[in-house]
Design an enzyme around this catalytic site. Sequence first.
Site, mmCIF file in Angstrom:
data_model
loop_
_atom_site.group_PDB
_atom_site.id
_atom_site.type_symbol
_atom_site.label_atom_id
_atom_site.label_comp_id
_atom_site.label_asym_id
_atom_site.label_seq_id
_atom_site.Cartn_x
_atom_site.Cartn_y
_atom_site.Cartn_z
ATOM 1 N N CYS A 174 0.846 -1.185 0.000
ATOM 2 C CA CYS A 174 0.000 0.000 0.000
ATOM 3 C C CYS A 174 0.887 1.244 0.000
ATOM 4 C CB CYS A 174 -0.883 -0.008 1.245
ATOM 5 S SG CYS A 174 -1.822 1.507 1.450
ATOM 6 N N CYS A 215 -8.222 -4.913 -9.813
ATOM 7 C CA CYS A 215 -7.787 -3.884 -10.752
ATOM 8 C C CYS A 215 -7.336 -2.682 -9.927
ATOM 9 C CB CYS A 215 -8.972 -3.541 -11.655
ATOM 10 S SG CYS A 215 -8.583 -2.354 -12.933
HETATM 11 ZN ZN LIG Z 1 -2.706 1.201 3.540
#
Ligand SMILES: [Zn+2]
Length: 132
Positions: free
Chosen positions: A48, A120
């Site tokens: 992330c 996606c």
């Molecule tokens: Zn995160």
Amino acid sequence: MIKRIEKTEAEWLAELGPERYKILRQCSTEPPFTGKYWNHKEKGSYHCAGCGAVLFTSDTKYDSGSGWPSFFAAVDKKSIRELPDTSYGMYRTEIKCAACDGHLGHVFTDGPKPTGLRYCVNSASIEFRPAP
Ligand SMILES: [Zn+2]
């Protein structure tokens, strides 16, 4: 348990910069075939961009032809939250980082075997780390 990362919008903007902020915090989408990773084939993991949580690996990345990085499985389903998204008159499932709520993209059910899923993801939402 997922360790939650919480910051103010001003902190996110300062940390991510305007481009990534728009995608991760305001659920924007980068144009296809423009991101850093849609055609990226190195071995490693994708984290992330907001908090560094591991989300995907190169083993589940495939070329969906969509112009966005696509994966058929997450490293751990618990690290990704799925939310219904009915914007633009479509029924889609939004995916967010479970730790920091950063918008990643959408998950569709037209992916390859064995999962049939297509995560996606915006390149701007993830950060690649090469395999050691
Ligand atoms: Zn995160």
